[in-house]
Design a protein around this motif. Structure first.
Motif, PDB file in Angstrom:
ATOM      1  N   PHE A   2     -26.920  25.145  35.749  1.00 36.58           N
ATOM      2  CA  PHE A   2     -27.079  23.918  36.515  1.00 36.58           C
ATOM      3  C   PHE A   2     -27.043  22.744  35.551  1.00 36.58           C
ATOM      4  CE2 PHE A   2     -29.542  27.230  38.936  1.00 36.58           C
ATOM      5  CZ  PHE A   2     -28.497  27.512  39.811  1.00 36.58           C
ATOM      6  N   ILE A   3     -25.826  22.302  35.265  1.00 37.55           N
ATOM      7  CA  ILE A   3     -25.596  21.275  34.250  1.00 37.55           C
ATOM      8  C   ILE A   3     -24.678  20.183  34.806  1.00 37.55           C
ATOM      9  CG2 ILE A   3     -26.058  22.631  32.180  1.00 37.55           C
ATOM     10  CD1 ILE A   3     -23.068  23.407  32.128  1.00 37.55           C
ATOM     11  N   GLY A  56     -18.540  40.671  31.217  1.00 41.82           N
ATOM     12  CA  GLY A  56     -19.153  40.793  29.898  1.00 41.82           C
ATOM     13  C   GLY A  56     -19.789  39.502  29.425  1.00 41.82           C
ATOM     14  N   GLN A  57     -20.537  39.620  28.332  1.00 47.59           N
ATOM     15  CA  GLN A  57     -21.364  38.504  27.865  1.00 47.59           C
ATOM     16  C   GLN A  57     -20.546  37.233  27.587  1.00 47.59           C
ATOM     17  OE1 GLN A  57     -24.687  38.899  27.804  1.00 47.59           O
ATOM     18  NE2 GLN A  57     -25.026  36.748  27.280  1.00 47.59           N
ATOM     19  N   LYS A  58     -19.408  37.386  26.914  1.00 45.92           N
ATOM     20  CA  LYS A  58     -18.605  36.191  26.581  1.00 45.92           C
ATOM     21  C   LYS A  58     -18.096  35.503  27.849  1.00 45.92           C
ATOM     22  CE  LYS A  58     -16.935  37.353  21.973  1.00 45.92           C
ATOM     23  NZ  LYS A  58     -15.756  37.694  21.159  1.00 45.92           N
ATOM     24  N   ILE A  59     -17.671  36.310  28.823  1.00 46.07           N
ATOM     25  CA  ILE A  59     -17.187  35.744  30.088  1.00 46.07           C
ATOM     26  C   ILE A  59     -18.341  35.045  30.809  1.00 46.07           C
ATOM     27  CG2 ILE A  59     -16.205  36.259  32.360  1.00 46.07           C
ATOM     28  CD1 ILE A  59     -14.171  36.798  30.245  1.00 46.07           C
ATOM     29  N   TRP A  60     -19.499  35.694  30.836  1.00 42.68           N
ATOM     30  CA  TRP A  60     -20.641  35.111  31.540  1.00 42.68           C
ATOM     31  C   TRP A  60     -21.021  33.760  30.926  1.00 42.68           C
ATOM     32  CZ3 TRP A  60     -23.543  40.375  30.879  1.00 42.68           C
ATOM     33  CH2 TRP A  60     -23.029  41.294  31.795  1.00 42.68           C
ATOM     34  N   GLY A  95     -31.211  33.778  40.630  1.00 45.55           N
ATOM     35  CA  GLY A  95     -29.774  34.037  40.692  1.00 45.55           C
ATOM     36  C   GLY A  95     -29.399  34.836  41.939  1.00 45.55           C
ATOM     37  N   HIS A  96     -28.394  35.664  41.794  1.00 45.30           N
ATOM     38  CA  HIS A  96     -27.920  36.441  42.938  1.00 45.30           C
ATOM     39  C   HIS A  96     -27.348  37.759  42.413  1.00 45.30           C
ATOM     40  CE1 HIS A  96     -24.790  33.571  41.592  1.00 45.30           C
ATOM     41  NE2 HIS A  96     -23.991  34.602  41.697  1.00 45.30           N
ATOM     42  N   ARG A  97     -26.668  38.516  43.278  1.00 44.69           N
ATOM     43  CA  ARG A  97     -26.140  39.838  42.896  1.00 44.69           C
ATOM     44  C   ARG A  97     -27.288  40.816  42.624  1.00 44.69           C
ATOM     45  NH1 ARG A  97     -21.353  40.604  38.253  1.00 44.69           N
ATOM     46  NH2 ARG A  97     -20.974  42.812  38.589  1.00 44.69           N
ATOM     47  N   ASN A  98     -28.430  40.614  43.279  1.00 41.95           N
ATOM     48  CA  ASN A  98     -29.558  41.510  43.011  1.00 41.95           C
ATOM     49  C   ASN A  98     -30.337  41.914  44.267  1.00 41.95           C
ATOM     50  OD1 ASN A  98     -30.565  38.928  43.339  1.00 41.95           O
ATOM     51  ND2 ASN A  98     -31.166  38.688  41.191  1.00 41.95           N
ATOM     52  N   PHE A 108     -29.478  29.445  32.592  1.00 44.17           N
ATOM     53  CA  PHE A 108     -30.404  29.732  33.694  1.00 44.17           C
ATOM     54  C   PHE A 108     -30.690  31.222  33.817  1.00 44.17           C
ATOM     55  CE2 PHE A 108     -30.742  31.085  38.159  1.00 44.17           C
ATOM     56  CZ  PHE A 108     -31.909  30.435  38.537  1.00 44.17           C
ATOM     57  N   PHE A 109     -29.650  32.009  33.753  1.00 40.84           N
ATOM     58  CA  PHE A 109     -29.833  33.440  34.000  1.00 40.84           C
ATOM     59  C   PHE A 109     -30.441  34.153  32.793  1.00 40.84           C
ATOM     60  CE2 PHE A 109     -28.493  37.805  35.149  1.00 40.84           C
ATOM     61  CZ  PHE A 109     -28.923  37.808  36.463  1.00 40.84           C
ATOM     62  N   PHE A 110     -30.162  33.641  31.594  1.00 43.31           N
ATOM     63  CA  PHE A 110     -30.559  34.374  30.388  1.00 43.31           C
ATOM     64  C   PHE A 110     -31.805  33.789  29.717  1.00 43.31           C
ATOM     65  CE2 PHE A 110     -25.953  35.105  30.830  1.00 43.31           C
ATOM     66  CZ  PHE A 110     -25.980  36.491  30.934  1.00 43.31           C
ATOM     67  N   ASN A 111     -32.209  32.593  30.092  1.00 41.51           N
ATOM     68  CA  ASN A 111     -33.375  31.963  29.460  1.00 41.51           C
ATOM     69  C   ASN A 111     -34.662  32.619  29.983  1.00 41.51           C
ATOM     70  OD1 ASN A 111     -35.387  30.390  28.463  1.00 41.51           O
ATOM     71  ND2 ASN A 111     -34.550  28.434  29.203  1.00 41.51           N
ATOM     72  N   PRO A 112     -35.406  33.330  29.120  1.00 44.96           N
ATOM     73  CA  PRO A 112     -36.617  34.013  29.596  1.00 44.96           C
ATOM     74  C   PRO A 112     -37.705  33.052  30.062  1.00 44.96           C
ATOM     75  CG  PRO A 112     -36.422  34.150  27.199  1.00 44.96           C
ATOM     76  CD  PRO A 112     -35.146  33.561  27.690  1.00 44.96           C
TER      77      PRO A 112
END
Ligand code: ZN
Length: 504
Positions: free
Chosen positions: A230-231, A185-189, A321-324, A253-257
């Motif tokens: 990546f921080i 879920g979002q909070k975990i991610w 990313g991955h998982r896709n 990284f994953f959510f920044n459009p």
């Protein structure tokens, strides 16, 4: 007991499965549905049992390591480690994300066999995991995990005497598990993407080693920080791109459009430099653990493996990313094995290796009979001999609406999209980046790939028929979670040695 029956028992105890028939040909009935007898057949050891140490560096692409030919100095400690052991130039993961890839690492079977392919699944208790095998053989077993998809709610803790949470958000995972039955879920991610875990892992490993040097042990060390975001902390944040003055960062990284396939090349280069910084940051901590093992006199007597669960994409095929997908930037992984007693320094092995080969290889190197699962022991290669099979590498993805399988050999690969029942073939010899699908259906490479596909699907079918599929967490009784809590797993950050780790 007849001679035939005795032979059957030996097969079961040693973990040998007759793949074609599914049971011993001398028996009248097939065996009950089971995984394996929970015991190891020990061969006579040639010396003291070695410790087994596996580093799984999450999201680590081999082509970003110096020892795999990368131009940047991302990995001096892994490179030095590789010079002292055997490096597999062509290693392939069972999947392109954390949970199923690790379930395959621990069980030695493909993802669609164990079925732990999504966060609503828990690895079936009947699997006889690597940790269980070694624990039953007298090893102390400890696992350190630093990302959510190795949480014990998914069953990957099976066989570990201690399974230590090195995240900073154990409480969040507990709340998620209580509310939803899983960790997702979002909070975990957001928590996992921001988390910086290497110092906690290092401190926890050092603390455990200080009290457990004398018994043979199996240690699994999962290192998370190469995974996005990546921080990397200073000075690793500017190590590979100190002159960048743009406004793109490695955060979100994953959510920044703004981080998309059409972004300016210069900004993407900066993102990749930050990824490389994370590798260097993690490599430094890996080096400190290796130094600790060396100082304690444990390094040369241990089988030490460095690998990863998957890679990550930077728009090579339009996605990040991955998982896709199952393109090579996601399924190629590093695999390096160091064990001076059996492995000459500086070996480089071309033959393809797979996640599912690691379990039998480890047991073989520790002088146990390697079980005949979906992989095979790679140990003969260290002695300059051939392995007995050369099966394709099977990779699978079944999550978030992506349903892919791929069958890969050194020079060819077929990726099948199960959603539309259609595949693409790549001639990796002439097209190593997988950008030109082979169109001629009668070409030798297509025909060979179809043979690989048929062979592999037959193998998968036989194993699926014999092995249990992991249950849905929601179908499990409520007592599961209470059991986890009573063992001190849930909320582990408050209870584990990692909680006292110093900050960077
Ligand atoms: Zn991962």
């Amino acid at each position: 007991m007849t001679r035939t029956m005795r032979a059957c028992v030996r097969l079961a105890v040693g973990g040998l499965l007759l793949l074609g028939a599914g049971w011993c040909p001398g028996c009248k009935k097939p065996p009950a549905r089971q995984v394996e007898s929970p015991s190891l057949e020990n061969e006579k050891p040639t010396g003291p049992r070695p410790n087994i140490i596996i580093f799984s560096i999450d999201t680590l692409r081999p082509d970003h390591l110096g020892c795999y030919g990368y131009g940047r100095d991302t990995s001096p400690h892994i490179d030095a480690f590789a010079r002292e052991g055997a490096l597999f130039e062509n290693a392939v993961s069972a999947s392109s994300w954390t949970l199923p890839a690790h379930a395959s690492l621990f069980t030695g079977v493909a993802c669609s066999v164990h079925g732990c392919t999504n966060t609503d699944r828990r690895l079936h208790d009947k699997y006889y995991t690597l940790a269980e095998r070694l624990r039953d053989a007298g090893y102390a077993t400890v696992g350190f995990f630093s990302g959510p998809y190795l949480h014990p709610v998914f069953g990957l803790d099976q066989g570990f005497d201690q399974y230590i949470d090195c995240t900073s958000y154990a409480g969040l995972m507990k709340a998620s598990a209580e509310k939803t039955g899983t960790v997702e879920g979002q909070k975990i991610w957001e928590a996992m993407d921001r988390d910086i875990t290497n110092p906690r892992v290092l401190a926890a490993v050092r603390k455990w080693l200080a009290g457990n040097e004398h018994k043979p042990f199996f240690m699994f060390v999962h290192m998370w920080d190469v995974h996005f975001d990546f921080i990397p902390p200073p000075p690793f944040d500017k190590k590979f791109d100190p002159d960048y003055h743009g406004d793109i960062t490695g955060e979100r990284f994953f959510f920044n459009p703004k981080i998309n396939k059409n972004m300016p090349r210069r900004d993407l280069e900066h993102i990749i430099a930050l990824y490389d910084g994370e590798i260097a940051w993690t490599d430094m901590h890996f080096g400190k653990i290796i130094d600790d093992l060396r100082t304690r006199g444990l390094l040369d007597s241990s089988v030490v493996i460095v690998t990863a669960d998957h890679g990550t994409a930077f728009f090579e095929h339009g996605l990040k990313g991955h998982r896709n997908t199952l393109f090579d930037e996601l399924i190629r992984i590093p695999l390096i094995v160091r064990f001076p007693r059996r492995i000459p320094a500086g070996m480089r092995i071309v033959q393809q290796a797979r996640t599912v080969d690691i379990l039998p290889t480890v047991l073989d190197l520790a002088d146990f009979m390697p079980p005949r699962l979906m992989g095979q022991s790679l140990a003969p290669l260290f002695a300059g001999r051939k392995t007995d099979r050369d099966d394709p590498a099977i990779s699978e993805l079944d999550t978030w609406g992506h349903h892919f399988e791929s069958f890969r050999r050194l020079n060819r690969k077929i990726i099948w999209d199960l959603s539309v029942d259609r595949g693409v073939v790549f001639d990796l010899k002439h097209d190593p980046t997988e950008h030109v699908a082979v169109q001629n259906k009668r070409s030798p490479v297509v025909r060979a790939c179809i043979r690989d596909l048929k062979f592999s699907r037959g193998l998968l079918k036989r194993f699926r028929e014999r092995y249990p599929r992991s249950p849905k967490i929601s179908d499990l009784p409520d007592k599961l979670f209470r059991k986890l809590e009573s063992l001190g797993y849930v909320g582990g950050a408050e209870q584990s040695p990692a909680s006292s780790a110093p900050s960077p």
